[in-house]
Design an enzyme around this catalytic site. Structure first.
Site, PDB file in Angstrom:
ATOM      1  N   ASP A  29     -14.997  11.670  10.610  1.00 39.37           N
ATOM      2  CA  ASP A  29     -16.063  11.911   9.641  1.00 39.37           C
ATOM      3  C   ASP A  29     -15.553  12.847   8.545  1.00 39.37           C
ATOM      4  OD1 ASP A  29     -18.567  11.949   8.457  1.00 39.37           O
ATOM      5  OD2 ASP A  29     -19.406  13.428   9.852  1.00 39.37           O
ATOM      6  N   TYR A  63     -20.914  13.649  18.635  1.00 39.78           N
ATOM      7  CA  TYR A  63     -22.150  13.158  18.032  1.00 39.78           C
ATOM      8  C   TYR A  63     -23.103  12.598  19.083  1.00 39.78           C
ATOM      9  CZ  TYR A  63     -19.925  13.747  13.499  1.00 39.78           C
ATOM     10  OH  TYR A  63     -19.306  14.282  12.384  1.00 39.78           O
ATOM     11  N   ASP A  69      -6.165  20.163  11.871  1.00 35.14           N
ATOM     12  CA  ASP A  69      -6.118  21.153  10.781  1.00 35.14           C
ATOM     13  C   ASP A  69      -4.915  20.893   9.883  1.00 35.14           C
ATOM     14  OD1 ASP A  69      -4.554  21.840  12.986  1.00 35.14           O
ATOM     15  OD2 ASP A  69      -4.962  23.991  12.867  1.00 35.14           O
ATOM     16  N   LYS A 105      -6.753  17.692  18.453  1.00 30.62           N
ATOM     17  CA  LYS A 105      -6.617  19.153  18.501  1.00 30.62           C
ATOM     18  C   LYS A 105      -6.148  19.470  19.923  1.00 30.62           C
ATOM     19  CE  LYS A 105      -7.137  23.332  16.754  1.00 30.62           C
ATOM     20  NZ  LYS A 105      -6.241  23.872  15.710  1.00 30.62           N
ATOM     21  N   ASP A 125     -14.049  11.781   4.451  1.00 33.15           N
ATOM     22  CA  ASP A 125     -14.594  12.290   3.179  1.00 33.15           C
ATOM     23  C   ASP A 125     -13.476  12.892   2.330  1.00 33.15           C
ATOM     24  OD1 ASP A 125     -17.216  11.653   4.013  1.00 33.15           O
ATOM     25  OD2 ASP A 125     -18.039  13.495   3.147  1.00 33.15           O
TER      26      ASP A 125
END
Ligand code: IPM
Ligand code: MG
Length: 368
Positions: free
Chosen positions: A252, A145, A228, A196, A256
């Site tokens: 992020d 970001y 994942d 990852k 959610d």
């Protein structure tokens, strides 16, 4: 009487109406617990652009700097965002800027599915076990970001190339890891670090650094999971998780997903903190959901995420643990009493009644 200064930045969409309810609830705690909250409103987001042509007007930043904490609503209106340059849009020019400006690298997002709202969780009952109770610790000022370069280039011949840069240093990983380990110590003592590492350099460094910091916390059971797989495990067996430690983007996304498991994004509060913790810590408190322009101004939004964010503010910035706990139990009471905004309503529940933003806020304020 102890006085605390709060900057209230309601922002756009449902921001103002859920903020109004959070302030009602704060005023109720003020009376009951005997402290004084000086709450100063300031425009941000499109409200800031309309007021001073800037998503984060100078006066708003000033008010934030003079405050002990920021209570934030939400910013960004997709229809209008497209009309101005991307660097000036509220998400980047106000929200990300404030996070960076105040060094708020630690974002805490507690997801808890209340027993009574089992129906609002999209998972089958047997997957909910004895209840879903997860704390997402999201790194908030690094990663993709903020990494540079971040740009879109014209390569000619009608071809463009967009670049975002994922970058972390060991100190950035270490400090958020400490926050997550300490949070786990106050919970069920289990930490799952997300990365990852099978593909990304950042993932390898993240895993090595978190593992090294983990040696300082022998009381915490640490494991590592690829992002994942974590996305899948969250829907298969969410009860295996206690604290999830994530870099910015993974946090992020997974927060959610976790919020949906907790009943609704409208129930997920968050605290963003800088380098110290305990009473007196400057912090930024916001619901994890967005501006929801489709339901804005209609008395439909769930104010609980905003109200629980206010509770986190009392706890983390002001050390007012009893008042924070009173708000949290008032939320439970309001739910037990059958109050449901649309996002958590089910006609199958015998004692539930569908209420608006205002009635939900009042029901919570009344029992504080
Ligand atoms: C969040 C939001 C923000 C983010 C957006 C609005 C910039 O999705 O707080 O999760 O990506 O951090
Ligand atoms: Mg988000």
């Amino acid at each position: 009487m102890k006085t605390y200064n709060i900057a209230s930045l309601a922002g756009d969409g449902i921001g103002p109406e859920v903020m109004r309810e959070a302030i009602k609830v704060l005023r109720a705690t003020e009376k009951r617990f005997g402290f004084k909250l000086v709450i100063t409103d300031a425009p941000v987001g499109w409200a800031g652009i309309d007021f001073a042509k800037k998503a984060l007007p100078d006066i708003t930043l000033d008010i934030c700097k003079r405050s002990d904490a920021i209570l934030f609503g939400s910013v960004g209106l997709p229809d209008r965002d497209a009309t101005i340059p991307k660097e000036e849009r509220p998400e980047r020019a106000a929200l990300l800027r404030l996070r960076k400006e105040f060094g708020l690298f630690a974002n805490l997002r507690p997801v808890k599915l209340p027993k009574l709202l089992a129906h609002a969780c999209p998972l089958a009952r047997e997957r909910q076990g004895d209840g879903i109770d997860i704390l997402v610790v999201r790194e908030l000022t690094g990663g993709m970001y903020f990494g540079q370069p971040k740009q879109t280039e014209d390569l000619g011949g009608g071809i463009q190339r967009a670049i975002d840069t994922m970058v972390y240093t060991t100190p950035e990983i270490e400090r958020i890891a400490h926050v997550a380990f300490r949070a786990a110590q106050l919970r069920r003592k289990k930490l799952t670090s997300i990365d990852k590492a099978n593909v990304l350099e950042n993932g390898i460094l993240w895993r090595e650094t978190v593992a090294r910091i983990g040696k300082e916390y022998p009381d915490i059971a640490l494991d590592h999971m690829f992002v994942d797989n974590a996305a899948m495990q969250l829907v298969l067996k969410p009860t295996q998780f206690d604290v999830l430690l994530c870099e910015n983007m993974f946090g992020d996304i997974l927060s959610d997903e976790a919020a949906a498991l907790g009943g609704s994004l409208g129930m997920l509060p968050s605290a963003s903190l800088g380098s110290t913790s305990g009473a007196g810590t400057f912090g930024f408190y916001e619901p994890a959901g967005g501006t929801a322009p489709d339901i804005a101004g209609k008395d439909l939004a769930n104010p609980i995420a905003q109200i629980l964010s206010a509770a986190l503010m009392l706890r983390h910035s002001f050390g007012l643990n009893d008042a924070a706990a009173a708000i949290e139990s008032a939320v439970e009471h309001a739910i037990e009493a059958g109050n449901r905004t649309g996002d958590i309503f089910s006609p199958a529940e015998p004692n539930a009644r569908r209420v608006g933003t205002r009635v939900m806020g009042e029901a919570i304020a009344a029992v504080v």
